[in-house]
Design an enzyme around this catalytic site. Structure first.
Site, PDB file in Angstrom:
ATOM      1  CB  SER A 149      -5.250  19.138  -2.447  1.00 45.84           C
ATOM      2  OG  SER A 149      -5.312  18.754  -3.790  1.00 45.84           O
ATOM      3  CG  ASP A 359      11.263  29.962 -19.705  1.00 43.02           C
ATOM      4  OD1 ASP A 359      10.090  29.541 -19.644  1.00 43.02           O
ATOM      5  OD2 ASP A 359      11.552  31.169 -19.842  1.00 43.02           O
ATOM      6  CG  HIS A 412      -8.218  14.865  -2.564  1.00 45.37           C
ATOM      7  ND1 HIS A 412      -6.865  14.614  -2.609  1.00 45.37           N
ATOM      8  CD2 HIS A 412      -8.357  16.193  -2.846  1.00 45.37           C
ATOM      9  CE1 HIS A 412      -6.208  15.731  -2.903  1.00 45.37           C
ATOM     10  NE2 HIS A 412      -7.092  16.700  -3.055  1.00 45.37           N
TER      11      HIS A 412
END
Length: 433
Positions: A149, A359, A412
């Protein structure tokens, strides 16, 4: 404080060695403040004196500590047949210097300072931590990595920043979009989550009126969980995160069947139900998951700006006030959770600052990935609720030599559920499959 020496002990057929090293908070200024990094090295008993290669396990998350080998799980049993496995507590988790409401309290009301601190807990810093640990354990000799994951996301960053540290990379359910914004991630995730809702309620049709009844009760009653905070409808909806893994896919059904009891003034929600909900929705054990869930996708000058919260408006089926059947959300984090979850309330200012940040450094080097020379194999779960299949396959095409195994046989958490997943990936890495 001096670095403690490694400690070795045995249990359950395993030989474990605990390592703790100091790493820079900001790798750009190695002479600056340091934090502790913990890793547990595990080898099968009887093989501790063999010259076995090391395999670094990168946990899912963000903000999840490495699993504890109380009893070797499916992937670990398979890995230990030929590797020494390094279970890394990623910075901020487990026995590494924690980042939570207590440790971050030293920033007081300076939310920007707290956010600046947390900005150092993404995949780029984790990779640089891993490189320092690798050199401490085995000098310049490279090792292999298994990323699950978010650990797979971090593996792609590893291949971008320090491919010389890797001999081979295995990825399971963890090929991220390399260039997409968080909005793209959540837009795809909401669609998949709706599909999972439909499958769930088709499997358990009796749960729809029950879920609707719980939501209606929460809407008209001040219901408190055992920890004291109110359980709201929108927080109840976040239980849909259980749909995405084999280990938890049925847990909502068994929780809902305990929901109501006959109280003095009519139906009430049971303590059993409320305790189970609290265990599932609280971020007390993983606050970094909430604080960094959107920043793990951030690159460049575009803010995430509470992406999941904004994109949700495009999917009116999740609006519990609209009169339709209740639909549960999935792996999304919302600003209101930093108001309702006591573990997150002190992090609200930092989370707001992170959501507004413009940023962010790049996490992936597209040119380096296109020229990749490290053998990489990846399991892509066809119906993965957490990682979009189309994003994953596009990323696979962007990494030179990356081989995929697309399967609908697992959810998953397939690598944890069945040792055959890692077995196949290892065989693919050797060119046997």
């Amino acid at each position: 404080m001096p670095t403690p020496p490694p400690v070795t002990y045995r249990h359950g057929g395993l030989v474990c060695t605990d390592h703790t090293i100091d790493v820079p908070l900001d790798h750009r200024t190695p002479e600056g403040p340091a934090i502790a990094l913990f890793a547990r090295e595990v080898v099968a008993e009887g093989r501790e004196h063999e010259d076995l290669p090391r395999l670094l396990w990168l946990q899912g998350g963000p903000g999840g500590r490495a699993e504890r080998p109380n009893a070797a799980g499916a992937w670990l049993r398979r890995a230990l047949t030929e590797y020494r496995v390094v279970l890394l507590d990623q910075r901020g988790t487990g026995r590494s210097t924690p980042a939570d409401r207590r440790s971050l309290a030293r920033f007081g009301t300076d939310s920007d300072a707290a956010a600046g601190y947390l900005a150092h807990f993404r995949a780029d810093s984790i990779v640089r931590d891993a490189e320092l640990l690798r050199r401490r354990l085995q000098g310049e000799q490279p090792w292999s990595v298994l990323g699950q994951s978010f650990g797979g996301f971090t593996t792609l960053t590893y291949l971008s920043l320090a491919p010389e540290g890797l001999t081979r990379a295995y990825i399971t359910g963890g090929l991220p979009t390399l260039t997409g914004h968080a909005d793209d991630v959540y837009r795809a995730a909401y669609a998949r989550t709706l599909t999972q809702n439909e499958r769930y309620f088709a499997r358990y049709p009796g749960d729809q009126p029950l879920a609707d009844a719980v939501a209606a009760h929460l809407d008209t009653h001040d219901v408190r969980m055992p920890t004291g905070e109110r359980l709201t409808v929108r927080r109840f909806q976040t239980l849909g995160i259980t749909f995405g893994t084999a280990s938890k896919s049925e847990s909502l059904h068994y929780l809902l069947e305990t929901a109501f009891t006959d109280g003095v003034d009519g139906p009430e929600l049971t303590d059993t139900f409320l305790r189970g909900v609290d265990a599932a929705v609280s971020f007390a054990e993983r606050p970094l998951y909430a604080a960094l869930h959107e920043p793990i996708y951030a690159q460049g000058s575009r803010a995430t700006d509470w992406s999941a919260h904004r994109v949700r408006q495009e999917f009116p089926a999740f609006d519990a006030t609209a009169g339709g059947p209740l639909r549960f959300t999935g792996e999304m984090v919302y600003p209101w959770q930093f108001e309702e979850d006591p573990a997150l309330v002190p992090l609200r200012g930092a989370a707001e600052a992170l959501a507004a940040r413009t940023d962010w450094p790049a996490l992936y080097d597209l040119d380096r990935l296109a020229a990749n020379e490290v053998p990489v194999v990846a399991a892509v779960y066809h119906d993965d609720m957490f990682v979009d299949r189309e994003h994953a396959l596009a990323t696979a095409d962007a990494v030179r030599g990356l081989r995929t195994w697309v399967t609908d046989a697992y959810a998953h958490d397939g690598v944890r559920a069945d040792s055959a997943v890692l077995d196949r990936l290892i065989a693919m890495g050797r060119g046997e499959v």
